[in-house]
Design a protein around this motif. Structure first.
Motif, PDB file in Angstrom:
ATOM      1  N   VAL A  77     -72.961 -32.437   5.180  1.00 47.12           N
ATOM      2  CA  VAL A  77     -72.277 -33.366   4.326  1.00 47.12           C
ATOM      3  C   VAL A  77     -72.881 -33.217   2.916  1.00 47.12           C
ATOM      4  CG1 VAL A  77     -71.153 -35.455   4.072  1.00 47.12           C
ATOM      5  CG2 VAL A  77     -71.349 -34.763   6.480  1.00 47.12           C
ATOM      6  N   PHE A  92     -71.507 -37.845  14.449  1.00 47.57           N
ATOM      7  CA  PHE A  92     -72.178 -39.105  13.844  1.00 47.57           C
ATOM      8  C   PHE A  92     -73.097 -38.464  12.675  1.00 47.57           C
ATOM      9  CE2 PHE A  92     -73.765 -39.751  18.519  1.00 47.57           C
ATOM     10  CZ  PHE A  92     -72.098 -41.869  18.067  1.00 47.57           C
ATOM     11  N   VAL A  93     -72.898 -38.758  11.076  1.00 48.53           N
ATOM     12  CA  VAL A  93     -73.358 -38.325   9.811  1.00 48.53           C
ATOM     13  C   VAL A  93     -74.308 -39.188   9.589  1.00 48.53           C
ATOM     14  CG1 VAL A  93     -72.543 -38.486   7.531  1.00 48.53           C
ATOM     15  CG2 VAL A  93     -70.535 -38.230   9.298  1.00 48.53           C
ATOM     16  N   ALA A 225     -65.695 -44.727  19.733  1.00 48.02           N
ATOM     17  CA  ALA A 225     -65.440 -45.134  18.838  1.00 48.02           C
ATOM     18  C   ALA A 225     -65.499 -45.799  17.292  1.00 48.02           C
ATOM     19  CB  ALA A 225     -65.052 -46.696  19.248  1.00 48.02           C
ATOM     20  N   LEU A 226     -66.358 -45.442  17.503  1.00 54.89           N
ATOM     21  CA  LEU A 226     -67.689 -46.003  15.682  1.00 54.89           C
ATOM     22  C   LEU A 226     -67.370 -44.568  14.754  1.00 54.89           C
ATOM     23  CD1 LEU A 226     -70.549 -47.872  16.785  1.00 54.89           C
ATOM     24  CD2 LEU A 226     -68.637 -48.745  16.365  1.00 54.89           C
ATOM     25  N   VAL A 227     -67.439 -43.331  15.440  1.00 54.32           N
ATOM     26  CA  VAL A 227     -67.363 -42.579  14.735  1.00 54.32           C
ATOM     27  C   VAL A 227     -65.741 -42.289  13.888  1.00 54.32           C
ATOM     28  CG1 VAL A 227     -67.347 -40.186  14.823  1.00 54.32           C
ATOM     29  CG2 VAL A 227     -68.450 -40.974  16.735  1.00 54.32           C
ATOM     30  N   ARG A 228     -65.859 -41.920  12.955  1.00 60.69           N
ATOM     31  CA  ARG A 228     -64.202 -42.053  11.771  1.00 60.69           C
ATOM     32  C   ARG A 228     -64.543 -40.235  11.413  1.00 60.69           C
ATOM     33  NH1 ARG A 228     -65.244 -44.735   6.661  1.00 60.69           N
ATOM     34  NH2 ARG A 228     -65.290 -47.176   8.169  1.00 60.69           N
ATOM     35  N   GLU A 231     -61.363 -36.778   7.928  1.00 59.12           N
ATOM     36  CA  GLU A 231     -60.158 -37.071   7.141  1.00 59.12           C
ATOM     37  C   GLU A 231     -59.890 -38.171   6.880  1.00 59.12           C
ATOM     38  OE1 GLU A 231     -59.166 -35.288  10.983  1.00 59.12           O
ATOM     39  OE2 GLU A 231     -60.560 -34.501   9.615  1.00 59.12           O
ATOM     40  N   LEU A 232     -60.262 -38.771   7.258  1.00 61.68           N
ATOM     41  CA  LEU A 232     -59.945 -40.781   6.891  1.00 61.68           C
ATOM     42  C   LEU A 232     -60.973 -41.139   6.123  1.00 61.68           C
ATOM     43  CD1 LEU A 232     -59.159 -42.126  10.541  1.00 61.68           C
ATOM     44  CD2 LEU A 232     -57.308 -41.235   8.578  1.00 61.68           C
ATOM     45  N   ASP A 233     -61.631 -40.622   5.890  1.00 63.79           N
ATOM     46  CA  ASP A 233     -63.214 -41.021   4.874  1.00 63.79           C
ATOM     47  C   ASP A 233     -63.610 -40.646   4.354  1.00 63.79           C
ATOM     48  OD1 ASP A 233     -66.291 -42.084   6.684  1.00 63.79           O
ATOM     49  OD2 ASP A 233     -66.232 -41.542   4.689  1.00 63.79           O
ATOM     50  N   LEU A 234     -63.195 -42.143   3.479  1.00 63.01           N
ATOM     51  CA  LEU A 234     -63.451 -41.731   1.652  1.00 63.01           C
ATOM     52  C   LEU A 234     -64.612 -40.949   1.116  1.00 63.01           C
ATOM     53  CD1 LEU A 234     -61.827 -45.382   0.530  1.00 63.01           C
ATOM     54  CD2 LEU A 234     -60.988 -42.771   0.714  1.00 63.01           C
ATOM     55  N   PHE A 235     -65.483 -40.654   1.790  1.00 60.54           N
ATOM     56  CA  PHE A 235     -66.624 -39.951   1.787  1.00 60.54           C
ATOM     57  C   PHE A 235     -67.270 -39.656   2.564  1.00 60.54           C
ATOM     58  CE2 PHE A 235     -66.824 -44.543   0.278  1.00 60.54           C
ATOM     59  CZ  PHE A 235     -66.967 -44.384  -1.202  1.00 60.54           C
ATOM     60  N   SER A 236     -66.398 -37.952   2.899  1.00 61.45           N
ATOM     61  CA  SER A 236     -66.597 -37.408   4.048  1.00 61.45           C
ATOM     62  C   SER A 236     -67.436 -35.782   3.538  1.00 61.45           C
ATOM     63  CB  SER A 236     -65.309 -36.565   4.200  1.00 61.45           C
ATOM     64  OG  SER A 236     -64.502 -35.565   3.093  1.00 61.45           O
ATOM     65  N   LEU A 237     -68.129 -35.754   1.990  1.00 62.99           N
ATOM     66  CA  LEU A 237     -68.536 -35.359   1.276  1.00 62.99           C
ATOM     67  C   LEU A 237     -69.704 -35.658   0.352  1.00 62.99           C
ATOM     68  CD1 LEU A 237     -67.000 -31.494   0.043  1.00 62.99           C
ATOM     69  CD2 LEU A 237     -68.742 -31.865   1.591  1.00 62.99           C
ATOM     70  N   GLY A 238     -70.697 -35.329   0.657  1.00 66.17           N
ATOM     71  CA  GLY A 238     -71.473 -35.753  -0.980  1.00 66.17           C
ATOM     72  C   GLY A 238     -71.479 -35.402  -2.064  1.00 66.17           C
TER      73      GLY A 238
END
Lengths: 362, 362
Positions: A77, A92-93, A225-228, A231-238
């Motif tokens: 990430v 998990f990230v 259920a906690l794992v987003r 594609e939905l995450d606004l911070f999927s990459l550094g």
């Protein structure tokens, strides 16, 4: 109503094959139905044998650690210096995929449990079947997070309760419907447990008493259920990685033109954005007149019929090879600025009869 | 050792000018020295009059809300649809700058306290001076976070204890020094308080009892210690925003060349990266021979003396205006790919005597 957070003392060192249910039930004969067990993932990993032998030091240790990290990583990430923030196979990230060298021999690394939800379910089932205890189990680890200094404990796995308490649809006393109120209560319980566990005190299990009566029945989803989804995450990459991806995308811009008409304001913004870096003599002329554009795109063979706009690029006079190369570079800059505005484009030879040397079809 | 989490019941609705210390001390005569008060920021905001009147609905409400958000925003971090993740003037990164329309009249919005650390200090001081109570105070709010679904309560302000418990330098039982163990305990305490406060139960204050004896003395830094500088953060911008910044940077690439010699492997990767999109007839020739390069850069007037490498761009033959424009565009693509590899470059006319039509100095 009150909650209590209690430490489970005397568990001691855990090694591969240990029976966690027995260790916990023996150390905490005071456990009751309805308690929430907050269990540090490290003892789960150790009991499950999720350990890897590595050299105690030197470059061999670093190389072995890199290899282990690669195996535990689904996706990098972000990276900076020696820091690696990765998404694990669980989703998990976290830094270094949760691989830990603390509270273990110097020649071993501890990996996260393979399936922390399954670990939580197994421990819960063992306590129920063998000790007649009906408890919820949360398997936790310590994580950093963006934007805020300091780490907190959060949940990797859960059994016996839902990970999230959902208030959506409830109405507050003022009549406002609550919209954004899915609370990650297992993360809050994990953090509450950490408050008493401490790091060096060898207290790997805490109990939260009094909470479970307030929860909905287990939804069976576990901590997954906690794992987003990325594609939905606004911070999927550094940030640096995403910026580099933008540069790479710019180098590889595909030819348009776009399906929808380009917004003239976006085109104007793109031209303004490169005004300071293109050759002073380069002139971009936006052809916005529908009839001119339609005539150009409909009558010139080989021109894309879909073009919804044109930007003519006129080089400095006299036209020399260097000026034409520079015009090409400037038009490519403009294509990139258009892409940043969401406007696709294609570089084409100039329409016949125009004074332009090249143009972009939008 | 045990911790207790207790709700403070009966505080009721809080309005501007209310005396929070009196409300809390009256509702919780059982408070003791050493308790940690976990106070929902909303009642602090209400007592401090941090409310804005807005229309109850319609486009006017949205416009008014946007205006309030802009005023509370130091920097937009990420946006998607109606979602705005921003950094507030305090430094916190959160959705909508923490502006809240729940648990308040439909015609008002609640802003975060102006200075939550100061609010915490004031409440702590009032309880000490007027009620002879020595407690720590945490002012909390509910936040989402990247990568994990569900919200948790975290600290916005704190007084009477340090925000972070620092284990660095401690040694675990295996002799490993603990490196990454600065725990954001006030965030864990905030989450622990949330477990009992609930959202619709009108319990805006919880008490954590038994924790404070374990902490270091107040460092006076407050919750500001939790704010990570954007420059240090690997996620200072949303992925889409950082990607767009990369595109914008590509459109505005400055002229190099770089201070350090370009890594030949990076140059080769950049050329390979654009191989699929440049004109099939375009040839990039990397000049790596030190003597050739030195002669070119040292003897041609106007050439940057600093250039540490060259990439010659040879257009298709016969050389026509369209080919030269296309070459310019291809060289600009290559410049972008080089930038993605960290290699600055400058577009220049070809060295005299070469068959190239243009080149990049690295």
């Amino acid at each position: 109503m009150r909650l209590e957070i209690l430490p489970v003392l005397g568990i001691g060192d855990v090694t591969e094959g240990d029976d966690l249910a027995a260790l916990i039930a023996t150390a905490a004969p005071w456990l009751r139905d309805g308690d929430v067990l907050v269990v540090t993932s490290k003892i789960v990993s150790k009991a499950e044998g999720r350990l890897v032998d590595v050299p105690a030091d030197g470059p061999e240790r670093l190389a072995a650690r890199d290899e282990v990290l690669a195996a535990e990583t689904a996706r990098v990430v972000a990276a900076r210096g020696a820091t690696r923030i990765v998404q694990t196979h669980h989703g998990f990230v976290m830094a270094s995929a949760g691989i830990d060298a603390s509270n273990v021999d110097k020649t071993r690394l501890v990996l996260l449990p393979q399936d922390p939800d399954a670990s939580a379910r197994a421990l819960r089932a063992a306590l129920r079947e063998r000790y007649d205890l009906d408890v919820a189990v949360i398997v936790t680890d310590t994580m950093g997070r963006p934007w805020r200094n300091g780490l907190t404990d959060v949940a990797l796995g859960v059994a016996g309760m839902p990970a999230i308490r959902d208030h959506r649809g409830e109405v507050d006393p003022y009549g406002n419907e609550l919209q954004l109120t899915q609370m990650a209560v297992v993360d809050e319980l994990a953090g509450a447990g950490e408050l008493i566990k401490g790091k060096c005190d060898q207290v790997p299990v805490a109990v939260v008493r009094g909470y479970l009566t307030a929860t909905a029945p287990d939804d069976g989803l576990g901590a997954r259920a906690l794992v987003r989804d990325a594609e939905l995450d606004l911070f999927s990459l550094g940030t640096a990685e995403a910026r580099a991806a933008g540069l790479a995308a710019a180098a590889n811009l595909a030819a348009g033109p776009g399906a929808a008409p380009a917004d003239p304001a976006s085109v104007a913004r793109a031209i303004a954005a490169v005004a300071g870096v293109v050759a002073p003599a380069t002139v971009f002329t936006t052809v916005t007149d529908d009839e001119v554009r339609a005539a150009l795109t409909a009558t010139v063979p080989g021109w894309p019929q879909r073009a919804t706009g044109l930007v003519l690029g006129e080089p400095p006079t006299p036209v020399d090879p260097a000026g034409l190369v520079r015009l090409g570079a400037d038009l490519q800059r403009l294509r990139t600025a258009l892409a940043a505005e969401g406007v696709p484009s294609t570089l084409l030879p100039p329409p016949p009869g125009s004074t332009a040397a090249a143009c972009l079809a939008l």
